[in-house]
Design a protein around this motif. Sequence first.
Motif, PDB file in Angstrom:
ATOM      1  N   PHE A  28       0.824  -1.200   0.000  1.00  0.00           N
ATOM      2  CA  PHE A  28       0.000   0.000   0.000  1.00  0.00           C
ATOM      3  C   PHE A  28       0.863   1.258   0.000  1.00  0.00           C
ATOM      4  N   PHE A  29       1.899   1.308   0.851  1.00  0.00           N
ATOM      5  CA  PHE A  29       2.742   2.503   0.927  1.00  0.00           C
ATOM      6  C   PHE A  29       3.564   2.728  -0.335  1.00  0.00           C
ATOM      7  N   ASN A  30       3.853   1.698  -1.072  1.00  0.00           N
ATOM      8  CA  ASN A  30       4.625   1.841  -2.302  1.00  0.00           C
ATOM      9  C   ASN A  30       3.750   2.012  -3.538  1.00  0.00           C
ATOM     10  N   SER A  31       2.445   2.070  -3.368  1.00  0.00           N
ATOM     11  CA  SER A  31       1.556   2.177  -4.523  1.00  0.00           C
ATOM     12  C   SER A  31       1.559   3.597  -5.096  1.00  0.00           C
ATOM     13  N   ALA A  32       1.198   3.710  -6.351  1.00  0.00           N
ATOM     14  CA  ALA A  32       1.149   5.007  -7.026  1.00  0.00           C
ATOM     15  C   ALA A  32       0.049   5.888  -6.439  1.00  0.00           C
ATOM     16  N   ALA A  33      -1.066   5.291  -6.048  1.00  0.00           N
ATOM     17  CA  ALA A  33      -2.166   6.078  -5.479  1.00  0.00           C
ATOM     18  C   ALA A  33      -1.742   6.730  -4.165  1.00  0.00           C
ATOM     19  N   ARG A  36       0.646   9.559  -4.962  1.00  0.00           N
ATOM     20  CA  ARG A  36      -0.046  10.689  -5.587  1.00  0.00           C
ATOM     21  C   ARG A  36      -0.728  11.559  -4.523  1.00  0.00           C
ATOM     22  N   LEU A  37      -1.247  10.932  -3.474  1.00  0.00           N
ATOM     23  CA  LEU A  37      -1.938  11.688  -2.429  1.00  0.00           C
ATOM     24  C   LEU A  37      -1.006  12.197  -1.341  1.00  0.00           C
ATOM     25  N   PHE A  38      -0.093  11.352  -0.863  1.00  0.00           N
ATOM     26  CA  PHE A  38       0.703  11.671   0.315  1.00  0.00           C
ATOM     27  C   PHE A  38       2.193  11.727   0.065  1.00  0.00           C
ATOM     28  N   GLY A  39       2.647  11.596  -1.156  1.00  0.00           N
ATOM     29  CA  GLY A  39       4.072  11.623  -1.456  1.00  0.00           C
ATOM     30  C   GLY A  39       4.665  13.004  -1.271  1.00  0.00           C
ATOM     31  N   SER A  40       5.928  13.185  -1.668  1.00  0.00           N
ATOM     32  CA  SER A  40       6.599  14.466  -1.471  1.00  0.00           C
ATOM     33  C   SER A  40       5.922  15.589  -2.259  1.00  0.00           C
ATOM     34  N   GLN A  41       5.311  15.276  -3.378  1.00  0.00           N
ATOM     35  CA  GLN A  41       4.560  16.263  -4.150  1.00  0.00           C
ATOM     36  C   GLN A  41       3.085  15.870  -4.234  1.00  0.00           C
ATOM     37  N   GLY A  42       2.589  15.175  -3.231  1.00  0.00           N
ATOM     38  CA  GLY A  42       1.213  14.691  -3.212  1.00  0.00           C
ATOM     39  C   GLY A  42       0.204  15.809  -3.053  1.00  0.00           C
ATOM     40  N   ARG A  47      -1.603  20.707  -0.366  1.00  0.00           N
ATOM     41  CA  ARG A  47      -2.717  21.533   0.124  1.00  0.00           C
ATOM     42  C   ARG A  47      -2.491  21.950   1.577  1.00  0.00           C
ATOM     43  N   ILE A  48      -2.075  21.011   2.402  1.00  0.00           N
ATOM     44  CA  ILE A  48      -1.785  21.330   3.796  1.00  0.00           C
ATOM     45  C   ILE A  48      -0.630  22.321   3.884  1.00  0.00           C
TER      46      ILE A  48
END
Length: 99
Positions: A28-33, A36-42, A47-48
Motif C-alpha cells: 500500500f505505501f509503495n503504490s502510485a495512489a 499521488r496523495l501523500f508523497g513528497s509532491q502529493g 494543500r496542507i
Amino acid sequence: MDLRNQQGQTVVEYILLLAVAVSLVLTFFNSAAYRRLFGSQGSVGMRIKSESEFAYRHAFVKPGAPDIARDNKDGSIHPSYYDADNNSTRFFGPREGYE
C-alpha cells in the motif's frame, strides 16, 4: 519421532500472519495512489503546506482567501488588516488623525 507434535505451530502461524500483514502494508505505501496523495509532491500534502504557509504569513486562516504577494508592504489592502466584507479592521486606533 512423532510428526504429529503440534508444539510451536501457533508461533509459526503468527509469524506467517505478521509477514502477510507487513507485505500488505508495504504494498500500500509503495503504490502510485498513495504517492499521488501523500508523497513528497502529493495533492494532500501540498494543500496542507499551502494553507499552513498562508496562515503563518497572514496570521489568520480564511479558506479560499486570495494570497497576497510576499513583497506587499501596503497594509491597507492586506486581508489580515482590513476586512472588506464587514468594512472594518481588527485593529483599533484613534477616531481622528493626529495633528
